[in-house]
Scaffold this active site. Structure first.
Site, mmCIF file in Angstrom:
data_model
loop_
_atom_site.group_PDB
_atom_site.id
_atom_site.type_symbol
_atom_site.label_atom_id
_atom_site.label_comp_id
_atom_site.label_asym_id
_atom_site.label_seq_id
_atom_site.Cartn_x
_atom_site.Cartn_y
_atom_site.Cartn_z
ATOM 1 N N LYS A 48 -2.237 2.764 2.353
ATOM 2 C CA LYS A 48 -3.071 3.100 3.510
ATOM 3 C C LYS A 48 -4.300 3.827 2.962
ATOM 4 O O LYS A 48 -4.349 5.062 2.907
ATOM 5 C CB LYS A 48 -2.295 3.963 4.496
ATOM 6 N N ALA A 49 -5.265 3.036 2.534
ATOM 7 C CA ALA A 49 -6.449 3.554 1.850
ATOM 8 C C ALA A 49 -7.675 3.415 2.729
ATOM 9 O O ALA A 49 -7.817 2.436 3.482
ATOM 10 C CB ALA A 49 -6.667 2.808 0.532
#
Length: 315
Positions: free
Chosen positions: A159-160
């Site tokens: 989850k960047a």
């Protein structure tokens, strides 16, 4: 607009909301080097409780490992305690929690390894992501012209922040064309997910959802739906979903921390089923909200209570 709370946690201490700033030349600004989580805290009869706190922290630490940002200086337990204490310090009954790990001010250039790593945790009130009536009435969505990221380009399991540039393109296109949200296909043309949500498709009483290999984020709410479906004896399969199945589905719904469980009433202006929330989505909603709101027993141990007093040793 965000309504500020009093405190934000930064590298082990609480600072005023307005002081949580970074330099314009921080590595994250030029190169998108951040990872983050979105976590909901719900009001229950026993007080505020955070939904699946440990699982969110694990995913965040997994994202940090993928991007070689492991040297945080804080364990998962310490981060969990900080999040709970942040909710208490800000006197929140319910809220949205945003932990974010960034590469900060140091050197410029693509190589991030010499830049410091900063950890922030904020919380604020955030209502229904896709609108107050979305949970009952459903939303109108489209198939985006933007594909999800291809394998071996950016890691979909992380989850960047950089991944959400792709999401922004999807969201802006959908809004410009009169829809609430977009659904992305993967680079092979199969259904992937929404700009910030996982997706579920119901046909003849069976739920279908794309597997992680279809450029899908391993959603915590997604996993919760898998668990609830098994317990409620609703058949569910993780399988490749062709685009056209969306048009002939009996029900389609999103899941996510922000979206929770949101029905989809039309796709590309084609009504889904009867054009309103279907019985399976409604059944899952009722069970989900009963657990997170504390009106049914927390049999899966999904909720972590916020302490009423400051734990010893917390700064």
């Amino acid at each position: 607009m965000l309504t500020p709370t009093e405190k934000i946690w930064h590298n082990g201490r609480f600072i005023p909301w307005e002081q949580a700033t970074i330099h314009v030349l921080s590595h994250v600004v030029s190169y998108g080097s951040s990872i983050f989580e979105g976590i909901r805290c719900y009001a229950t009869p026993s007080g505020p409780a955070v939904f699946r706190l440990r699982e969110h922290i694990r995913r965040m630490l997994d994202s940090a490992k993928i991007y070689r940002m492991e040297n945080l200086g804080y364990s998962g337990d310490e981060l969990a305690e900080a999040m709970l204490e942040l909710v208490r310090v800000n006197r929140m009954d319910s809220c949205y929690i945003r932990p974010i790990i960034i590469r900060g001010y140091g050197e410029m250039g693509v190589n991030p390894l010499k830049n410091p790593i900063d950890v922030y945790i904020a919380c604020w009130n955030w209502g229904k992501y896709l609108g107050d009536e979305a949970l009952s009435e459903g939303v109108d969505v489209c198939i985006s012209s933007w594909n999800r990221i291809a394998p071996n380009t950016l890691p979909a399991l992380a989850k960047a922040g950089a991944n959400y540039m792709n999401s922004q393109l999807m969201k802006m296109e959908a809004l410009a064309n009169g829809y609430s949200e977009g659904i992305a296909l993967d680079t092979s043309g199969y259904v992937s997910e929404g700009s910030g949500e996982n997706i579920f498709v119901v046909r003849d009483g069976r739920i279908h959802t794309p597997p992680l290999g279809n450029s899908v984020l391993p959603g915590i709410t997604r996993d919760s739906i898998l668990t609830l479906a098994r317990e409620l004896d609703i058949p569910l399969v993780e399988t490749i979903v062709p685009r056209e199945m969306l048009y002939i589905a009996d029900e389609v719904f999103f899941s996510g921390t922000a979206a929770e469980i949101t029905p989809i009433r039309s796709i590309d202006r084609i009504p889904v089923g009867k054009g309103r929330r279907g019985p399976i989505a409604e059944r899952l909603q009722k069970e989900f909200f009963a657990i997170v709101n504390g009106t049914r027993p927390d049999r899966f141990r999904w909720l972590t209570a916020v302490p009423v007093a400051q734990p010893a040793g917390v700064k």
